[in-house]
Design a protein around this motif. Structure first.
Motif, short mmCIF file in Angstrom:
data_model
loop_
_atom_site.label_atom_id
_atom_site.label_comp_id
_atom_site.label_asym_id
_atom_site.label_seq_id
_atom_site.Cartn_x
_atom_site.Cartn_y
_atom_site.Cartn_z
N GLY A 55 -9.38 -0.57 3.40
CA GLY A 55 -10.69 -0.17 3.62
C GLY A 55 -10.86 -0.57 5.08
O GLY A 55 -10.20 -0.44 6.12
N SER A 56 -11.83 0.08 5.57
CA SER A 56 -12.57 0.27 6.77
C SER A 56 -12.87 -0.99 7.71
O SER A 56 -13.35 -1.35 8.81
CB SER A 56 -13.69 0.91 7.22
OG SER A 56 -14.94 1.16 6.10
N SER A 57 -12.97 -1.55 6.55
CA SER A 57 -13.62 -3.53 6.88
C SER A 57 -12.33 -4.40 6.99
O SER A 57 -13.25 -5.67 8.01
CB SER A 57 -14.37 -3.93 6.26
OG SER A 57 -15.52 -2.90 6.11
N VAL A 58 -11.54 -4.16 6.93
CA VAL A 58 -10.35 -5.40 6.34
C VAL A 58 -9.73 -5.75 8.39
O VAL A 58 -10.01 -4.58 8.94
CB VAL A 58 -9.19 -4.67 6.32
CG1 VAL A 58 -7.55 -5.17 7.20
CG2 VAL A 58 -8.84 -4.24 4.65
N THR A 59 -10.21 -6.56 8.31
CA THR A 59 -10.07 -7.19 9.56
C THR A 59 -8.31 -8.09 9.99
O THR A 59 -7.83 -7.87 11.15
CB THR A 59 -11.00 -8.23 10.11
OG1 THR A 59 -11.01 -9.55 9.56
CG2 THR A 59 -12.10 -7.24 10.60
N ASN A 60 -7.89 -8.33 8.99
CA ASN A 60 -6.89 -9.38 8.99
C ASN A 60 -5.96 -9.91 7.78
O ASN A 60 -6.45 -8.58 7.06
CB ASN A 60 -7.63 -10.53 8.48
CG ASN A 60 -6.47 -12.35 8.53
OD1 ASN A 60 -5.14 -12.31 9.63
ND2 ASN A 60 -5.85 -12.98 7.50
N ILE A 61 -5.22 -9.23 8.81
CA ILE A 61 -3.50 -9.26 7.44
C ILE A 61 -2.56 -9.78 7.41
O ILE A 61 -2.22 -10.61 8.72
CB ILE A 61 -2.40 -7.26 8.01
CG1 ILE A 61 -3.36 -6.07 7.67
CG2 ILE A 61 -1.79 -7.41 6.63
CD1 ILE A 61 -2.88 -4.96 8.10
N GLY A 62 -2.20 -11.15 6.63
CA GLY A 62 -1.49 -12.65 7.05
C GLY A 62 -0.09 -12.32 6.45
O GLY A 62 0.34 -11.18 6.68
N ASN A 63 -0.27 -13.43 6.74
CA ASN A 63 1.64 -13.62 7.50
C ASN A 63 2.81 -13.23 5.77
O ASN A 63 1.86 -13.45 4.23
CB ASN A 63 1.88 -14.90 7.50
CG ASN A 63 1.00 -15.64 8.46
OD1 ASN A 63 0.50 -14.70 9.57
ND2 ASN A 63 1.05 -16.84 8.30
N TYR A 64 3.04 -12.61 5.79
CA TYR A 64 3.89 -11.76 5.60
C TYR A 64 3.50 -11.14 4.10
O TYR A 64 3.60 -10.72 2.92
CB TYR A 64 4.84 -12.88 3.70
CG TYR A 64 5.65 -14.15 5.07
CD1 TYR A 64 6.87 -13.01 5.05
CD2 TYR A 64 5.63 -15.30 5.78
CE1 TYR A 64 8.44 -13.98 5.95
CE2 TYR A 64 6.74 -15.52 6.32
CZ TYR A 64 7.38 -15.49 6.27
OH TYR A 64 8.30 -16.33 7.23
N ALA A 65 2.21 -10.52 4.69
CA ALA A 65 1.22 -10.19 3.28
C ALA A 65 2.27 -9.03 2.60
O ALA A 65 1.97 -8.33 1.53
CB ALA A 65 -0.30 -8.72 4.21
N PHE A 66 3.02 -7.99 3.12
CA PHE A 66 3.57 -6.36 2.43
C PHE A 66 5.35 -7.32 3.03
O PHE A 66 5.80 -6.23 3.12
CB PHE A 66 3.24 -5.15 3.01
CG PHE A 66 1.52 -5.33 3.17
CD1 PHE A 66 1.19 -4.36 2.10
CD2 PHE A 66 0.80 -6.03 3.65
CE1 PHE A 66 -0.09 -4.38 1.20
CE2 PHE A 66 -1.05 -5.58 3.56
CZ PHE A 66 -1.24 -4.42 2.70
N SER A 67 5.59 -7.97 3.30
CA SER A 67 7.18 -8.17 3.35
C SER A 67 7.60 -7.63 2.12
O SER A 67 7.86 -8.07 0.92
CB SER A 67 7.05 -9.71 3.59
OG SER A 67 8.91 -9.95 4.13
N GLY A 68 8.92 -7.34 2.24
CA GLY A 68 9.88 -6.95 1.22
C GLY A 68 9.24 -5.86 0.24
O GLY A 68 9.71 -5.06 -0.79
N CYS A 69 8.36 -5.12 1.01
CA CYS A 69 7.64 -3.91 0.24
C CYS A 69 8.49 -2.99 0.27
O CYS A 69 8.51 -2.19 1.40
CB CYS A 69 6.12 -3.04 0.43
SG CYS A 69 5.37 -4.85 -0.27
N THR A 70 10.20 -2.46 -0.09
CA THR A 70 11.13 -2.30 0.59
C THR A 70 10.81 -0.30 0.14
O THR A 70 11.96 0.54 0.71
CB THR A 70 12.14 -2.41 -0.12
OG1 THR A 70 12.74 -2.38 -2.16
CG2 THR A 70 13.12 -3.67 -0.07
N SER A 71 10.07 -0.23 -0.94
CA SER A 71 9.71 1.47 -0.63
C SER A 71 8.84 1.96 -0.30
O SER A 71 8.83 3.09 0.25
CB SER A 71 9.22 1.44 -2.25
OG SER A 71 10.22 1.06 -2.82
N LEU A 72 7.80 0.96 0.54
CA LEU A 72 6.43 1.23 1.60
C LEU A 72 7.92 3.14 2.32
O LEU A 72 7.88 1.77 3.37
CB LEU A 72 6.23 0.72 1.63
CG LEU A 72 4.97 0.33 2.99
CD1 LEU A 72 3.87 1.50 1.38
CD2 LEU A 72 3.92 -0.58 3.44
N PRO A 73 6.81 4.10 2.40
CA PRO A 73 7.38 4.82 3.68
C PRO A 73 6.24 4.55 5.20
O PRO A 73 7.50 5.46 5.61
CB PRO A 73 7.27 6.28 2.89
CG PRO A 73 6.44 6.35 2.42
CD PRO A 73 6.23 4.82 1.44
#
Length: 227
Positions: A55-73
């Motif tokens: 979304g256009s309002s996200v300011t913070n992506i936290g620690n390990y938020a998407f870690s290990g998302c092994t299919s994300l291209p």
């Protein structure tokens, strides 16, 4: 999965700690415009996740938020984001392309570490802080480019330095053959050459005073470091 704008009439403004941790069936996520913060480990180990729409309002992506998302291209981090937390996208082993928004000021330590398919990265001029090993052990990373207007960082031939080029911060993991550290470099950062398995030798100038922890970790093809 779509994060709604509201629940029971109340705006959804954040995604909590480990909210979708290890949801292996989750394939895509759309984050509503009310969300400003993605919590620590929110989507950690979502191994089937192939798409994220922020979304256009996200300011913070936290620690390990998407870690290990092994299919994300690929990911496009919007201009609203200011902070990318430590290890936010580490071990995203299918990640080939990252677009970092023009408002990001902080890239946390290990943020893209072990992203073994990442081929290039561009640091916008807004970035003023990059944590240690942020791009370490990215085996196919051929170069790191820094916007010339950035006041804190610079790049030379795809290698990341501070602005004055006295500290070598990160040599991309895909670098091969020989590399000569510029003579004005006085320090080599933590894990600066970690995972550079195709480097064969490194020559270091006589002004160097320090090498950070894990400076040459897992440089399996390295046959010599010459001072």
């Amino acid at each position: 999965m779509t994060i709604p704008d509201t629940i029971n009439g109340r705006p959804v403004t954040s995604i909590g700690y480990s909210a979708f941790y290890n949801r292996s069936s989750l394939t895509s996520i759309t984050i509503s415009t009310n969300v400003t913060s993605i919590g620590n480990m929110a989507f950690n180990s979502c191994t089937s996740l192939t798409g994220i729409t922020f979304g256009s309002s996200v300011t913070n992506i936290g620690n390990y938020a998407f870690s290990g998302c092994t299919s994300l291209p690929s990911i496009t981090i919007p201009d609203s984001v200011i902070n990318i937390g430590p290890d936010a996208f580490c071990l995203c082993t299918s990640l080939t392309n990252v677009m970092i928004g023009n408002s990001v000021t902080n890239i946390g330590s290990g943020a893209f570490e072990f992203c073994s398919s990442l081929t290039s990265i561009t640091i916008p001029n807004s970035v003023t802080s990059i944590g240690s090993a942020a791009f370490s052990s990215c085996a196919t990373l051929s170069g790191i480019t820094v916007d010339t207007l950035n006041s804190v960082y610079s790049s030379v031939d795809g290698v990341l330095f501070n602005k004055s080029q006295t500290t070598l911060i990160q040599c991309p993991g895909g670098r091969a053959g020989s590399y000569a550290v510029p003579n004005n470099v006085t320090s080599i950062g933590t894990a600066a050459f970690a995972g550079c398995s195709s480097l064969t030798n490194v020559t270091i100038g006589n002004r160097l005073t320090s090498i950070g922890t894990f400076g040459f970790l897992s440089c399996t093809g390295l046959t010599g470091v010459y001072f």
